[in-house]
Scaffold this motif. Structure first.
Motif, mmCIF file in Angstrom:
data_model
loop_
_atom_site.group_PDB
_atom_site.id
_atom_site.type_symbol
_atom_site.label_atom_id
_atom_site.label_comp_id
_atom_site.label_asym_id
_atom_site.label_seq_id
_atom_site.Cartn_x
_atom_site.Cartn_y
_atom_site.Cartn_z
ATOM 1 N N GLU A 27 47.807 40.616 37.225
ATOM 2 C CA GLU A 27 47.332 41.732 36.476
ATOM 3 C C GLU A 27 45.963 41.760 36.302
ATOM 4 O OE1 GLU A 27 49.207 41.796 32.665
ATOM 5 O OE2 GLU A 27 47.935 43.541 32.262
ATOM 6 N N VAL A 28 45.291 42.990 36.525
ATOM 7 C CA VAL A 28 44.006 42.984 36.060
ATOM 8 C C VAL A 28 43.794 43.049 34.730
ATOM 9 C CG1 VAL A 28 41.889 44.513 36.310
ATOM 10 C CG2 VAL A 28 43.440 44.203 38.196
ATOM 11 N N THR A 29 43.024 42.335 34.122
ATOM 12 C CA THR A 29 42.818 42.198 32.637
ATOM 13 C C THR A 29 41.228 42.539 32.137
ATOM 14 O OG1 THR A 29 42.066 39.838 32.749
ATOM 15 C CG2 THR A 29 44.305 40.248 32.205
ATOM 16 N N LEU A 30 40.367 42.498 33.061
ATOM 17 C CA LEU A 30 38.958 43.203 32.790
ATOM 18 C C LEU A 30 38.198 43.823 34.221
ATOM 19 C CD1 LEU A 30 36.499 42.580 30.524
ATOM 20 C CD2 LEU A 30 35.960 41.031 32.328
ATOM 21 N N VAL A 31 37.692 44.895 33.696
ATOM 22 C CA VAL A 31 36.820 45.296 35.018
ATOM 23 C C VAL A 31 35.548 45.609 34.411
ATOM 24 C CG1 VAL A 31 36.525 47.412 36.597
ATOM 25 C CG2 VAL A 31 38.956 46.358 35.732
ATOM 26 N N THR A 50 45.894 30.920 33.253
ATOM 27 C CA THR A 50 44.985 30.931 34.490
ATOM 28 C C THR A 50 44.213 32.364 34.709
ATOM 29 O OG1 THR A 50 46.098 29.226 35.373
ATOM 30 C CG2 THR A 50 44.182 29.999 36.562
ATOM 31 N N GLU A 51 43.178 32.673 34.634
ATOM 32 C CA GLU A 51 42.397 33.761 35.063
ATOM 33 C C GLU A 51 41.645 33.644 36.290
ATOM 34 O OE1 GLU A 51 41.011 36.185 32.173
ATOM 35 O OE2 GLU A 51 42.921 37.015 31.316
ATOM 36 N N VAL A 52 41.424 34.465 37.295
ATOM 37 C CA VAL A 52 40.369 34.458 38.229
ATOM 38 C C VAL A 52 39.360 35.514 38.019
ATOM 39 C CG1 VAL A 52 40.220 34.664 40.699
ATOM 40 C CG2 VAL A 52 41.873 33.127 39.724
ATOM 41 N N THR A 53 38.146 35.340 38.344
ATOM 42 C CA THR A 53 37.124 36.318 38.555
ATOM 43 C C THR A 53 36.622 36.599 39.693
ATOM 44 O OG1 THR A 53 36.280 35.333 36.264
ATOM 45 C CG2 THR A 53 34.885 36.879 37.456
ATOM 46 N N ALA A 54 36.749 37.918 40.169
ATOM 47 C CA ALA A 54 36.239 38.307 41.422
ATOM 48 C C ALA A 54 34.931 39.318 41.330
ATOM 49 C CB ALA A 54 37.347 38.915 42.267
ATOM 50 N N ALA A 55 34.149 38.903 42.082
ATOM 51 C CA ALA A 55 32.678 39.961 42.167
ATOM 52 C C ALA A 55 32.992 40.805 43.495
ATOM 53 C CB ALA A 55 31.519 39.422 41.975
ATOM 54 N N LEU A 56 33.400 41.995 43.411
ATOM 55 C CA LEU A 56 33.664 42.527 44.405
ATOM 56 C C LEU A 56 32.540 43.739 44.726
ATOM 57 C CD1 LEU A 56 37.206 43.993 43.204
ATOM 58 C CD2 LEU A 56 36.820 41.979 44.991
ATOM 59 N N ALA A 57 31.864 43.697 46.067
ATOM 60 C CA ALA A 57 30.755 44.392 46.346
ATOM 61 C C ALA A 57 31.162 46.077 45.999
ATOM 62 C CB ALA A 57 30.412 44.056 47.785
ATOM 63 N N GLY A 58 30.204 46.691 45.739
ATOM 64 C CA GLY A 58 30.183 48.129 45.590
ATOM 65 C C GLY A 58 30.927 48.567 44.282
ATOM 66 N N GLN A 59 31.459 49.707 44.440
ATOM 67 C CA GLN A 59 32.189 50.530 43.281
ATOM 68 C C GLN A 59 33.579 50.364 43.581
ATOM 69 O OE1 GLN A 59 30.020 53.985 42.146
ATOM 70 N NE2 GLN A 59 27.961 52.497 41.922
ATOM 71 N N ARG A 60 34.461 49.754 43.126
ATOM 72 C CA ARG A 60 35.848 49.764 43.511
ATOM 73 C C ARG A 60 36.694 50.218 42.224
ATOM 74 N NH1 ARG A 60 36.933 46.487 47.809
ATOM 75 N NH2 ARG A 60 34.872 45.974 48.591
ATOM 76 N N ASP A 61 37.542 51.012 42.878
ATOM 77 C CA ASP A 61 38.791 51.788 42.060
ATOM 78 C C ASP A 61 39.826 50.892 41.762
ATOM 79 O OD1 ASP A 61 39.789 53.755 40.791
ATOM 80 O OD2 ASP A 61 40.798 54.550 42.577
ATOM 81 N N VAL A 62 39.508 50.067 40.799
ATOM 82 C CA VAL A 62 40.408 49.301 40.264
ATOM 83 C C VAL A 62 40.905 49.558 38.887
ATOM 84 C CG1 VAL A 62 41.045 46.677 39.733
ATOM 85 C CG2 VAL A 62 39.428 47.267 41.601
ATOM 86 N N ALA A 63 42.036 49.579 38.476
ATOM 87 C CA ALA A 63 42.426 50.111 37.106
ATOM 88 C C ALA A 63 42.776 48.767 36.243
ATOM 89 C CB ALA A 63 43.638 50.945 37.157
ATOM 90 N N LEU A 64 42.533 48.907 34.901
ATOM 91 C CA LEU A 64 42.991 47.854 33.991
ATOM 92 C C LEU A 64 44.508 47.694 33.828
ATOM 93 C CD1 LEU A 64 41.199 45.970 32.168
ATOM 94 C CD2 LEU A 64 41.422 47.598 30.595
ATOM 95 N N GLY A 65 45.068 46.571 33.860
ATOM 96 C CA GLY A 65 46.395 46.768 33.767
ATOM 97 C C GLY A 65 47.315 46.823 34.993
ATOM 98 N N ALA A 66 46.518 47.295 36.266
ATOM 99 C CA ALA A 66 47.359 47.350 37.437
ATOM 100 C C ALA A 66 47.353 45.931 37.956
ATOM 101 C CB ALA A 66 46.557 48.317 38.210
ATOM 102 N N ALA A 67 48.295 45.876 38.871
ATOM 103 C CA ALA A 67 48.368 44.752 39.731
ATOM 104 C C ALA A 67 47.336 44.626 40.947
ATOM 105 C CB ALA A 67 49.755 44.474 40.272
ATOM 106 N N ALA A 68 46.901 43.523 41.265
ATOM 107 C CA ALA A 68 45.865 43.515 42.389
ATOM 108 C C ALA A 68 46.119 42.121 43.087
ATOM 109 C CB ALA A 68 44.480 43.643 41.957
ATOM 110 N N ARG A 69 45.741 42.214 44.442
ATOM 111 C CA ARG A 69 46.242 41.199 45.260
ATOM 112 C C ARG A 69 44.455 40.641 45.830
ATOM 113 N NH1 ARG A 69 50.569 38.891 45.146
ATOM 114 N NH2 ARG A 69 50.079 37.230 46.281
ATOM 115 N N LEU A 70 44.330 39.308 45.859
ATOM 116 C CA LEU A 70 42.860 39.019 46.442
ATOM 117 C C LEU A 70 43.019 38.010 47.791
ATOM 118 C CD1 LEU A 70 41.224 38.297 43.058
ATOM 119 C CD2 LEU A 70 40.831 40.152 44.504
ATOM 120 N N GLY A 71 41.849 38.158 48.572
ATOM 121 C CA GLY A 71 42.197 37.232 49.702
ATOM 122 C C GLY A 71 40.951 36.420 49.779
#
Lengths: 357, 274, 310
Positions: free
Chosen positions: A299-303, A320-341
Motif C-alpha cells: 500500500e502506498v503510504t507517502l507520496v 517494513t516500508e520501501v522507498t522508491a524514487a520514480l522518474a518524472g511525475q507519476r500518478d500514484v494515489a495515497l492508499g492505493a496498491a502499487a507494485r514495483l519491479g
C-alpha cells in the motif's frame, strides 16, 4: 608536491580509542573527503593530520616525511575551520597575512600575495574590514584566503560549509571545486554531508566508529558499497534493506526467498552460498520502477512530488516500508496498491555480517 | 508597565536615601575641614569663616607630594608585573595544560579567600631576611604574590572563553606559543586586562596592612598607609585631619570619576568572579 | 612511540601515556608561562603560610630562642576567654557587614527591578561606589568624626530631640562594636546594592508576568522569582562581606584600635598586636591559622548555596 600517508594510525582519549587503526594513501593533488556521521572520528583524524591532536600510535607522513612529532606550524598544512577562526582584532588583510608575517616574509612580497589571494577569492574590497563586519560567506572566503597565501602542501577543511545557508553552500562548493582545479593542491575535506562528499571528492573515505569503512571514488561507493553502513550512508534517499534467505543457487544467479517479495532472481557471483543462508537485500530507491508484475507490492503510504521525480513509500508489512524514487511525475494515489519491479543487476546483497557479497 | 509607576518612586526614594547616607560622611568631613584649625567643629555646619588654607597646611603636613610619588612608585612596581604574570599564567592554565595539571590551578584558587593577616607575621620575617624592611619593595614584592590567586583566576576565566579554534589557527599559521600569546591572545584579552589593572591599582593604592607592618617611614608607604600615620600624628586636630584625609582620598576618587564606567564594571565583575 | 614501529594492541596501556617529544615540549612551554606567577605566589604566600603553621607550634618572641610547644597555642586560642570574645566580635561584625547591605540591597533591587538608565542611574552608580574606591582607612577616619561627641550622629540626635542618647559612640563599651559594624555596612552597601540591581535585570521579566498571571502577590514574586534568580549575586555579596568582616583590620585599627577594652578587638588586629607589640609570634600565628580556617568554614556553605543553580 605532497601526498599523505597514514599507517595504522590510532588515537586514544584516555582509555577510549577513537581512531582504531587507519591506513590511507592520498596522492598529490587529490581531493579527499572524509565523510561519516557525527562522532565517527573524521574531524579527529583531520586534526591529527594538522597536528592539533597527538597521534597515539602509527605513522603519519606528509610528502614522504614522518610528521608524528612535528609541530603543526612545520607540517606544511593550512586549515579552514568550521568556525572560520578569524582573529577578531585584525583586519581581513592582517588575518590573511598573519602566517606570512610570522614567517618573516618581506612586506612587499606579503602584500602581493595577500592581494593575489584576495583577487582569486573576489574579496579585494573587504581587506580593510574586521571579521565582525563580514557576512558568513565573506568570512568563509577570508578563512580560505588565509589558507591559500601560505601555499601549503596540504589544505585541510573541517566542515567549512556547515555554517552557511543552503544556497550559499552550493555556491561555495562550486568555488572550492574550482579552487582545487586551479591550485592543483592536495586537499582533505571533512563533512557529514554526503552530497558535498559526492560532488567534491576524487576519493571518499567513509568513517564510522573510528574505522575506515570504505575508500573509493564517489561512484565506486555508490555502485559497490563495501558494507551495509556505506550502502546506507551514501545515496539519497537511503537504500532500502530487506531481510531475505537464499532459495536456490545457479551458476550466475541466486534466487531469493522472502515473505515480502515474490521471489526475484538476483545476479550474484558464484559463491559459497547455500540455500537457506540469511542475507540482506539492498535496493536503491532509484533502481525501482512501477511494474504491475514486479516482485514488490503493497500500500502506498507517502507520496512526495518533487517535479523531476516522485518519491513513493510502500508498506510491505507492519514493520517494513520501501522507498522508491520514480522518474518524472507519476500518478500514484495515497492508499492505493502499487507494485514495483527492479532489474536484477541493481540489487545489492550483504551477508550476515553486513559485508557486500 | 502602568503598575510600575509608584514603584519607581519608591525605588528613587530609597536610592536617594542611600546616596545621602553615602555622601554625608564626606560632607561632614568637608565642613569640618574648613573650621579653624584646632577647634572642635560641629558635625555638619558651614563655618562662619571657611579656612581654605587648612588644605594647604594639610598638604604640607602630610607631605602629599611625596606620598603621591611613593604610592605611584608602588603601584608601578606592583600592577604591571602582576598583570603580566597573571595573564601569562591564566593563558597557560586555560590553554596549555590539561586535566592532570589542574592541581596547579587549584593551588592558586586555594589562596582566594586567604586573609592577608594570616601571613603577615611570617612575611615580616621573610622581608627582613631579604633585607627589604622599610623599603618600597617590602610592599611591592609581597603584594605581587598576594594578588596572584585572584589575578590568575580572573585571567584564566577570560582565556577559557576564548575559542580554541583561534589558538589552533595561530598554531597552523606558524605562531609559536609565545607569539600566539602576544599577537593573538593579549590583544583579545584587553578588556579583562583593563579591569584587572583597575582593581589591582585600587587595592594597591588603598593597601594598609602591609605598609603599616613592613614600612616605618610614611613617605615610603602607600597613601592609605600614610593616612594611618597622619591620623596618629594629627588625630586631635579634627579640621586638619579631615582636610588631610580628603586630600589623601582625592586621587583615587578623581580617577574614579574620570573612568567611572570602567571602574564600576571592574568592581562589579571583580566581586562576582572573586 | 615515534619511531614508527608497528604497535600492537597488546602494548601495555601505561606506555601510551609516556609523552612524545611534542607533548613534553608543550609541557615545558606551559610551565614557562605559569612559572612567574607561581614563583611570586609560592615565595610570598605559600612559604609564609607554611611558616605560619610552623610558628604556630612555637613559643617565640621573634628574637630569642624558640621553644616547640606543639598545639599549646591553638589550645590557648580556643580556650582563652579574651581571644574567644575577639573571635566572637568578628562574627558579630558579620551581622552588620553582611546582613544590612544584603537586606537593603535586596529591597532596593526589587523596588527598581530594571536598568538604572540615564543621568540618575549614572549618578547613583557613581555615588554608591565611592566607598569602594576610597581607602578603608579614610572610611574609618570619616566615621570616627561622624561618631565623635561633636559629630554629625550626635548632632542629628539632638536635632530630633534625642539629646539624651548622644555619646562618644566609639568609646562606649556597649555601642563601639555596632558603630564599627555600621562603618563596614556603609562601605559595603553600595557594592551589594549595585550587584543585586544588576543581577535582577538578568531575570527574565516574563517570569514576573507569569507569576502574576498565576496569582502571585508581591511577596510571592519576591520569594519565588527574585530570590531564586538572585541566588548567585546574593552568594557573591555574602561571600565578599563575610570575608571583609572576619578579616577586618583597617577600619578597626583606625576607628577604635580595638577599644574600649577589647570590645572592638578583631582577630586581624589582635594578630598584629600579638606579633608586633606583645612579641608572641607563636600565638599570633595560631590565631592567624584559626582565622584562615574560620573564613573557609564560613564561606563554604555560601558557595554551595550559590552554585546549586548550575
Amino acid at each position: 608536491m605532497a601526498g599523505l600517508k597514514l599507517q595504522d594510525v590510532r588515537k586514544n582519549f584516555g582509555a577510549v580509542e577513537v581512531i582504531k587503526g587507519v591506513d590511507l594513501e592520498v596522492e598529490h593533488g587529490e581531493f579527499v573527503v572524509f565523510v561519516g556521521p557525527s562522532g565517527c572520528g573524521k574531524s579527529t583524524l583531520l586534526r591529527m593530520i594538522a597536528g592539533l591532536e597527538e597521534t597515539t600510535s602509527g605513522r603519519l607522513e606528509i610528502g614522504d616525511r614522518l610528521v608524528n612529532d612535528v609541530e603543526p606550524r612545520d607540517r606544511g598544512v593550512a586549515m579552514v575551520f568550521q568556525s572560520y577562526a578569524l582573529y577578531p582584532h585584525m583586519t581581513v588583510y592582517d588575518n590573511v597575512g598573519f602566517g606570512l608575517k610570522l614567517a618573516g616574509t618581506p612586506k612587499a612580497v606579503r602584500d602581493a600575495k595577500i592581494r593575489a589571494a584576495a583577487r582569486v577569492l573576489q574579496m579585494e574590497h573587504l581587506l580593510d574590514r574586521k571579521p565582525a563586519q563580514l557576512s558568513g560567506g565573506q568570512r568563509q572566503r577570508v578563512a580560505i584566503g588565509r589558507a591559500i597565501v601560505r601555499e601549503p602542501d596540504v589544505f585541510l577543511f573541517d566542515e567549512p560549509l556547515s555554517n552557511l545557508d543552503a544556497a550559499l553552500r552550493v555556491d561555495m562548493r562550486m568555488e572550492l571545486a574550482r579552487l582545487h582545479t586551479d591550485l592543483g593542491a592536495t586537499m582533505v575535506y571533512v563533512t557529514h554531508d554526503q552530497v558535498e562528499a559526492m560532488t567534491l571528492a576524487d576519493k571518499i573515505v567513509v568513517l564510522e566508529g573510528g574505522i575506515v569503512q570504505q575508500v573509493g571514488s564517489p561512484l565506486d561507493l555508490y555502485n559497490r558499497p563495501a558494507n551495509l553502513f556505506v550502502a546506507g550512508f551514501i545515496g539519497s534517499p537511503k537504500m532500502n534493506f530487506l531481510a531475505v534467505t537464499v532459495d536456490s543457487v545457479t551458476d550466475d544467479a541466486i534466487r531469493l526467498a522472502s515473505p515480502l517479495l515474490a521471489a526475484p532472481a538476483v545476479a550474484a557471483p558464484r559463491s559459497w552460498m547455500l540455500p537457506g543462508d540469511r542475507l540482506t537485500l539492498g535496493i536503491r530507491p532509484h533502481a525501482l520502477l512501477l511494474d504491475d508484475t514486479g516482485p514488490i507490492g503493497g500500500e502506498v503510504t507517502l507520496v512526495e512530488r518533487l517535479g523531476n521525480e516522485t518519491i513513493v513509500r510502500i508498506r510491505l508489512d507492519a514493520a517494513t516500508e520501501v522507498t522508491a524514487a520514480l522518474a518524472g511525475q507519476r500518478d500514484v494515489a495515497l492508499g492505493a496498491a502499487a507494485r514495483l519491479g527492479l532489474a536484477p543487476d541493481d540489487a545489492h546483497l550483504f551477508d550476515n555480517d553486513g559485508r557486500r557479497l | 508597565m502602568t503598575a510600575a509607576k509608584p514603584k519607581t518612586w519608591l525605588a528613587r526614594l530609597l536610592l536617594a536615601l542611600l546616596m545621602t547616607v553615602t555622601l554625608l560622611p564626606f560632607l561632614s568631613m568637608f565642613t569640618a575641614a574648613l573650621a579653624p584649625s584646632g577647634s572642635y567643629p560641629n558635625g555638619l555646619s558651614w563655618p562662619a569663616d571657611p579656612q581654605w588654607s587648612n588644605f594647604a597646611r594639610a598638604f604640607e603636613a602630610a607631605n602629599m607630594g611625596q606620598l603621591v610619588l611613593s604610592s605611584t612608585l608602588i603601584v608601578l612596581g606592583v600592577v604591571p608585573v602582576s598583570v603580566l604574570a597573571a595573564t601569562m599564567a591564566g593563558y597557560g592554565l586555560a590553554k596549555l595544560t590539561g586535566g592532570r595539571n589542574r592541581w596547579i590551578y587549584l593551588v592558586f584558587v586555594a589562596g582566594l579567600t586567604l586573609p592577608f593577616e594570616a601571613v603577615i607575621t611570617p612575611l615580616y620575617y621573610e622581608v627582613r631576611a631579604f633585607g627589604l624592611l622599610n623599603t618600597r619593595f617590602a610592599i611591592i614584592l609581597p603584594l605581587i604574590g598576594l594578588y596572584m590567586p585572584f589575578s590568575v583566576y580572573w585571567m584564566r576565566a577570560h582565556f577559557l572563553n576564548v575559542p580554541n579554534d583561534l589558538t589552533e589557527a595561530a598554531q597552523l599559521d606558524g605562531a609559536t606559543r609565545w607569539k600566539e600569546f602576544w599577537l593573538v591572545q593579549v590583544p583579545l584579552a584587553r578588556p579583562a586586562i583593563m579591569s584587572l589593572t583597575i582593581l589591582l591599582f585600587l587595592w594597591t593604592w588603598n593597601q594598609f596592612l602591609l605598609p603599616v607592618v613592613l614600612v616605618k617611614d610614611p613617605s615610603r608607604r602607600t597613601m592609605a598607609g600614610a593616612l594611618g600615620a597622619f591620623q596618629g600624628q594629627w588625630g586631635t586636630d579634627v579640621p586638619l585631619l579631615c582636610a588631610g584625609s580628603l586630600l589623601i582620598l582625592a586621587p583615587t576618587v578623581l580617577l574614579f570619576l574620570a573612568f567611572q564606567r570602567h571602574f564600576v564594571a571592574a568592581l562589579l565583575q571583580g566581586s562576582v568572579k572573586g | 612511540m615515534t619511531d614508527g614501529t608497528p604497535l600492537t594492541d597488546a602494548r601495555p596501556r601505561a606506555l601510551r601515556l609516556l609523552p612524545t617529544g611534542r607533548s613534553r615540549r608543550a609541557r615545558y612551554t606551559a610551565i614557562l608561562f605559569v612559572l612567574p606567577a607561581f614563583t611570586a605566589y609560592a615565595v610570598f604566600v605559600l612559604a609564609p603560610l607554611i611558616m605560619s603553621l610552623y610558628y604556630s607550634t612555637l613559643r617565640w618572641d621573634g628574637i630569642g630562642k624558640a621553644r616547640f610547644t606543639g598545639l599549646a597555642n591553638y589550645v590557648t586560642v580556643l580556650t582563652d576567654p579574651d581571644l574567644l570574645s575577639i573571635i566572637g566580635n568578628a562574627f558579630e561584625l558579620v551581622l552588620y557587614f553582611t546582613v544590612i547591605p544584603v537586606l537593603l540591597g535586596l529591597a532596593v533591587a526589587s523596588a527598581i527591578r530594571g536598568h538604572m538608565a540615564g543621568t540618575f542611574g549614572t549618578l547613583t552608580r557613581t555615588v554608591l561606589f565611592l566607598p569602594q574606591v576610597i581607602p578603608l582607612v579614610a572610611a574609618g577616619i570619616a566615621w570616627s568624626w561622624m561618631f565623635a561627641s561633636t559629630g554629625l550622629v550626635n548632632q542629628m540626635l539632638t536635632a530630633v530631640g534625642l539629646a539624651d542618647w548622644t555619646r562618644g559612640w566609639l568609646g562606649d563599651f556597649d555601642f563601639a562594636l555596632p558603630a564599627v559594624g555600621i562603618i563596614g555596612a556603609w562601605v559595603l552597601l553600595g557594592l551589594c546594592t549595585m550587584l543585586l540591581v544588576t543581577g535582577i535585570t538578568k531575570i527574565d521579566p516574563s517570569l514576573y508576568e507569569a507569576a502574576r498571571l498565576d496569582g502571585a502577590r508581591p511577596w510571592h514574586e519576591f520569594r519565588y522569582v527574585t530570590l531564586p534568580g538572585l541566588r548567585q549575586e546574593i552568594g557573591v555579596c555574602v561571600t565578599v562581606t563575610v570575608i571583609s568582616a572576619l578579616a577586618s583590620f583597617d577600619i578597626v585599627y583606625i576607628a577604635t584600635g580595638g577599644g574600649p577594652g577589647i570590645t572592638t578587638m578583631v582577630p586581624g588586629l589582635e594578630i598584629y598586636r600579638l606579633a608586633f607589640a606583645h612579641r608572641q609570634v607563636g600565638l599570633a600565628s595560631a590565631l592567624a591559622i584559626v582565622l584562615m580556617v574560620l573564613v573557609l568554614i564560613a564561606i563554604t556553605p555560601v558557595q554551595w548555596y550559590a552554585r546549586e543553580k548550575k
